[in-house]
Design a protein around this motif. Structure first.
Motif, PDB file in Angstrom:
ATOM      1  N   LYS A  96       0.691  -1.362   0.005  1.00 19.59           N
ATOM      2  CA  LYS A  96      -0.099  -0.024  -0.158  1.00 19.59           C
ATOM      3  C   LYS A  96       0.804   1.275   0.156  1.00 19.59           C
ATOM      4  CE  LYS A  96      -4.076  -1.882   2.531  1.00 19.59           C
ATOM      5  NZ  LYS A  96      -4.767  -1.994   3.717  1.00 19.59           N
ATOM      6  N   LEU A  97       2.164   1.245   0.781  1.00 21.27           N
ATOM      7  CA  LEU A  97       2.710   2.473   0.694  1.00 21.27           C
ATOM      8  C   LEU A  97       3.414   2.612  -0.611  1.00 21.27           C
ATOM      9  CD1 LEU A  97       4.393   4.635   2.478  1.00 21.27           C
ATOM     10  CD2 LEU A  97       6.016   2.873   3.004  1.00 21.27           C
TER      11      LEU A  97
ATOM     12  N   ALA B 237      -7.084  -4.996  -4.376  1.00 22.35           N
ATOM     13  CA  ALA B 237      -7.613  -6.027  -4.556  1.00 22.35           C
ATOM     14  C   ALA B 237      -6.907  -7.379  -4.016  1.00 22.35           C
ATOM     15  CB  ALA B 237      -7.671  -6.511  -6.188  1.00 22.35           C
ATOM     16  N   ILE B 238      -5.678  -7.423  -3.885  1.00 21.08           N
ATOM     17  CA  ILE B 238      -4.668  -8.420  -3.422  1.00 21.08           C
ATOM     18  C   ILE B 238      -4.655  -8.224  -1.819  1.00 21.08           C
ATOM     19  CG2 ILE B 238      -2.416  -9.247  -3.124  1.00 21.08           C
ATOM     20  CD1 ILE B 238      -1.624  -8.239  -5.889  1.00 21.08           C
ATOM     21  N   ALA B 239      -4.797  -6.953  -1.382  1.00 24.25           N
ATOM     22  CA  ALA B 239      -4.923  -6.878   0.148  1.00 24.25           C
ATOM     23  C   ALA B 239      -6.376  -7.431   0.611  1.00 24.25           C
ATOM     24  CB  ALA B 239      -4.893  -5.522   0.505  1.00 24.25           C
TER      25      ALA B 239
ATOM     26  N   GLU C 249      -6.490 -10.081   3.387  1.00 24.08           N
ATOM     27  CA  GLU C 249      -7.035  -9.696   4.834  1.00 24.08           C
ATOM     28  C   GLU C 249      -8.404 -10.710   4.916  1.00 24.08           C
ATOM     29  OE1 GLU C 249      -6.330  -7.733   7.112  1.00 24.08           O
ATOM     30  OE2 GLU C 249      -5.059  -6.225   6.401  1.00 24.08           O
ATOM     31  N   GLY C 250      -8.961 -11.134   3.921  1.00 28.64           N
ATOM     32  CA  GLY C 250      -9.893 -12.110   4.040  1.00 28.64           C
ATOM     33  C   GLY C 250      -9.531 -13.505   4.519  1.00 28.64           C
TER      34      GLY C 250
ATOM     35  N   GLY D   2     -12.412  -0.807   5.117  1.00 32.31           N
ATOM     36  CA  GLY D   2     -11.237   0.128   4.778  1.00 32.31           C
ATOM     37  C   GLY D   2     -10.847   0.028   3.428  1.00 32.31           C
ATOM     38  N   LEU D   3     -10.745  -1.160   2.923  1.00 32.22           N
ATOM     39  CA  LEU D   3     -10.364  -1.269   1.437  1.00 32.22           C
ATOM     40  C   LEU D   3     -11.352  -0.863   0.638  1.00 32.22           C
ATOM     41  CD1 LEU D   3      -8.426  -4.771   1.985  1.00 32.22           C
ATOM     42  CD2 LEU D   3      -7.472  -2.628   1.310  1.00 32.22           C
ATOM     43  N   LEU D   4     -12.481  -1.239   0.988  1.00 26.12           N
ATOM     44  CA  LEU D   4     -13.707  -0.714   0.228  1.00 26.12           C
ATOM     45  C   LEU D   4     -13.880   0.649   0.040  1.00 26.12           C
ATOM     46  CD1 LEU D   4     -16.502  -3.664   1.141  1.00 26.12           C
ATOM     47  CD2 LEU D   4     -14.799  -3.335  -0.827  1.00 26.12           C
ATOM     48  N   ILE D   5     -13.649   1.268   1.296  1.00 26.93           N
ATOM     49  CA  ILE D   5     -13.762   2.783   1.233  1.00 26.93           C
ATOM     50  C   ILE D   5     -12.827   3.501   0.501  1.00 26.93           C
ATOM     51  CG2 ILE D   5     -13.557   4.866   2.950  1.00 26.93           C
ATOM     52  CD1 ILE D   5     -14.855   2.936   4.966  1.00 26.93           C
TER      53      ILE D   5
END
Length: 321
Positions: A25-26, A121-123, A127-128, A174-177
């Motif tokens: 992400k960074l 998408a990968i995250a 996370e899932g 948070g990923l969706l947001i």
């Protein structure tokens, strides 16, 4: 011990996932200039620090009792879990909100967002997987205690497991947001959407952190066992032929799966002090066998007249099971 090892495995999986995601992400945030992506990087970095502290919490809580700490180190787990919640509050929520407000106020031009979408998408997948492992442990323990998974998560003193579930669920939201903020920027050309997404992510983390801080603080100052457990302990005591009445029942969580029981008990009249001692010993052994989480039992034989004047505090109706 088995529950502690399972919680340790859940924390390790979540920590490794968060570390890898934070770095990805960074990079995506720096390439695109997106505040939402940088907020997500801060979110995952804070979660990584959190998992390290939760790892310490589980390990410290598992240390055996010694002369200086006769009740064990279970509450050390609550302390380190509290520190983990503060890490989420400061590192995740604080950075996300301030960075988002800055972008809303000053605006920023975002670059190519394809890498950001790929990382999100990968995250989401990683996370899932982490959340599914945590939920698997929750379902197993909830089934064993005969409660719903949701109720178990809300009331469990295993704050390391609770933190992983809350943080992984917050990470998915948070990923969706973040994705919505990037899409809003692409459609409108306004960085307001990206900045707003960053602020919303921060508020989400703020809610998670405050919930975990409240739960750990309550345990640190001597929270009782769930009312359902207290009712079962009281019923078990009253079912014993040696017990006439339970005058007062007090419990305290000494660790995620350790309970101390202190009770003033009116025993059935015995002819000798030795018989009373044997009755108390049988009561202690029966409680320990019936409730494996009970690690300490203190019984105070109380005469019947005091029992009539005593007050029972273990079955308060206003406490949730």
């Amino acid at each position: 011990m088995e529950d502690k090892q399972e919680s340790l495995g859940t924390v390790i999986v979540a920590g490794l996932a968060n570390l890898a995601i934070a770095l990805a992400k960074l990079v995506a945030g720096l390439v695109s200039g997106s505040s939402a992506m940088l907020s997500e990087a801060a979110h995952s970095a804070a979660d990584t620090v959190t998992e390290v502290l939760l790892f310490i919490a589980v390990r410290r809580a598992g240390r055996p009792a010694d002369a200086r700490h006769p009740f064990g180190y279970g509450m050390a787990g609550f302390f380190w879990a509290l520190m983990a919640a503060f890490a989420t509050l400061i590192g995740g929520a604080g950075f996300s909100i301030t960075h988002g407000v800055h972008e809303i106020a000053h605006g920023e031009e975002l670059a190519d967002l394809r890498l950001s979408y790929l990382v999100l998408a990968i995250a989401f997948v990683v996370e899932g997987i982490s959340l599914l492992k945590a939920l698997s442990q929750v379902r197993g323990q909830a089934r064993r205690l005969r409660v719903s998974p949701g109720r178990y998560v809300a009331r469990t003193p295993d704050t390391a497991l609770k933190a992983v579930v809350f943080e992984d669920a917050a990470a998915l939201v948070g990923l969706l947001i973040a994705a919505a903020g990037l899409l809003g920027y692409q459609v409108t050309g306004s960085s307001l959407w990206d900045g707003a997404a960053s602020v919303v992510i921060g508020l989400l983390l703020l809610g998670v952190a405050l919930n975990l801080i409240r739960a750990n603080a309550s345990l640190l100052i001597g929270q009782s066992a769930p009312a359902r457990v207290e009712r079962e302990i009281r019923a078990e005591l009253l079912a014993m032929p040696e017990v006439e009445a339970v005058v007062e029942l007090l419990t305290m969580m000494l660790g995620p799966d350790e309970i101390m029981v202190a009770a003033r008990v009116d025993f059935v009249d015995e002819s000798t002090a030795g018989a009373l001692e044997r009755a108390a010993d049988r009561v202690e052994r029966t409680l320990a066998e019936r409730f494996p989480a009970i690690s300490q039992v203190f019984l105070d034989p109380t005469p019947g007249e005091q029992a009539k004047r005593g007050r029972a505090v273990g079955d308060d109706a206003d406490r949730d099971a």
